[in-house]
Design an enzyme around this catalytic site. Structure first.
Site: not given
Ligand code: SAH
Ligand code: SF4
Length: 365
Positions: A99, A112, A119, A123, A126, A348
């Site tokens: 996406e 973005c 991934c 996390c 996420c 995000c």
């Molecule tokens: N993988 C990279 C970039 C993609 S995520 C990273 O983790 O930095 C972009 C941002 O969105 C990151 O800071 C991530 O931690 C945050 N993010 C992930 N899930 C989220 C959620 N459900 N609500 C708000 N931010 C979130």
């Molecule tokens: Fe991967 Fe989501 Fe963690 Fe970013 S925040 S490293 S996209 S699992």
């Protein structure tokens, strides 16, 4: 099963850098500068049709068209949010999807971009992290997202000044530093004046904390860096951002200090997702300030964006205001990211494609 005969498809030039296009021209018996001309047509002018490359000899144009193509990712869906945010569900040749999101604002536009399908990291807050990684995106597929956005906005040539597309953030699906070579190759094209002409200052790479990748990024790319910090104690960060077990907070922050020196970048952004009763106490805010002391930085608080089945909740507005107040009282530059495109699952951490399920279905056919 639907067979995709890769050998039969003409090779795609999208994603090739200047050197590769020079070699291609030479392999065709043409001088290297013809490759540089092709490079400009592809990345500066956005052409996908060789017949329009008018400064090339006609015979070369014909041979190029017979052997090569200049592709774009397919658009499998393109919803628009009530707030104007646009999301593209992109399809790639092997039935995978990723996406891309465009966030238009009055005087700027932020694109973005995804670096992987899914991934490998997990996390816990996420949505992308719940999707099994299908694969890394190629340089062409990463550059292709940018080119597609310019197509959609009618923004060619790339050097034309515009406030519709001012920033690119590697904050879509995937961990960009686990796909370093392809991301770096794509970003060099994106930042090249003969290419997609974005300024270095307009390109931000967000990482969950891949320390060796941060070093390389500083030395080789020098883009703006965003760190997904999200917790101020290792015990909690181990849970929220499991890569912390490999590179804990102190090691990560050392890499940030070195990054500034290596890349001469401006502030580093620390991203901090606001999770109710998990990481949002006044003590957390004070510890955050203590940790990043001495690093020219800004803190971006991200209200948690929910997705189906997740156990976390977003902190209340009052708690977020209190948190940001503590940071600002202590002299930090801190902002609250306003959620965009929640209604189309473009905010995000909400991105997730069903590539895995789709593949399973295709395999069963
Ligand atoms: N993988 C990279 C970039 C993609 S995520 C990273 O983790 O930095 C972009 C941002 O969105 C990151 O800071 C991530 O931690 C945050 N993010 C992930 N899930 C989220 C959620 N459900 N609500 C708000 N931010 C979130
Ligand atoms: Fe991967 Fe989501 Fe963690 Fe970013 S925040 S490293 S996209 S699992």
């Amino acid at each position: 099963m639907e067979a995709l005969d890769i050998n039969a498809a003409p090779a795609d030039l999208l994603g090739m850098d200047r050197g590769e296009l020079e070699s291609m021209a030479e392999a065709m018996g043409e001088p290297a500068y013809r490759g540089r001309q092709v490079y400009q047509w592809i990345y500066q002018r956005g052409l996908t049709d060789f017949s329009q490359m008018l400064n090339l000899p006609k015979s070369m144009r014909e041979r190029l068209a017979a052997q090569y193509r200049i592709g774009r990712p397919a658009i499998d869906a393109n919803p628009v949010s009530v707030d104007g945010t646009r999301k593209w569900l992109l399809g790639f040749g092997d039935h995978t999807q990723a996406e891309m999101v465009l966030i238009p604002e009055r005087t700027r536009g932020t694109l973005c971009i995804s670096s992987q399908v899914g991934c490998t990291l997990t996390c816990t807050f996420c949505h992308t992290g719940t999707q099994r990684l299908v694969r890394n995106l190629t340089a062409g597929e990463i550059v292709g997202q940018f080119a597609l956005a310019r197509d959609a906005l009618g923004l060619w040539p790339a050097s034309r000044a515009t406030d519709k597309l001012t920033n690119v953030v590697m904050m879509g699906m995937g961990e960009p530093l686990y796909n370093f070579d392809n991301v770096a190759k794509a970003l060099r094209i994106v930042m090249d004046g003969d290419g997609l002409s974005m300024s270095r200052r307009g390109v931000t790479l967000s990482t969950s904390g891949v320390v060796p990748g941060i070093r390389r990024c500083g030395e080789e790319l020098g883009v703006m860096l965003a760190i997904s910090l999200h917790a101020v104690r290792d015990e909690l960060r181990d849970e929220l951002v499991p890569i912390n077990r490999k590179w804990p907070i102190a090691v990560l922050l050392d890499a940030c200090r070195e990054y500034r020196a290596a890349s001469n970048a401006r502030r580093i952004t620390f991203e901090y997702v606001m999770l109710k009763d998990v990481n949002d106490s006044p003590a957390d805010a004070r510890e955050l300030i203590r940790l990043i002391e001495g690093i020219p930085s800004k803190i971006n608080l991200i209200p948690f964006n929910p997705w189906p089945g997740v156990a976390f909740e977003c902190s209340s507005d009052r708690t977020i205001e209190r948190f940001v107040g503590i940071l600002r009282d202590r002299g930090a530059v801190a902002t609250i990211r306003s959620p965009r495109g929640r209604d189309i699952f473009a905010a995000c951490g909400q991105l997730k494609s069903d590539s895995v399920h789709k593949r399973a279905r295709v395999a069963a056919e």
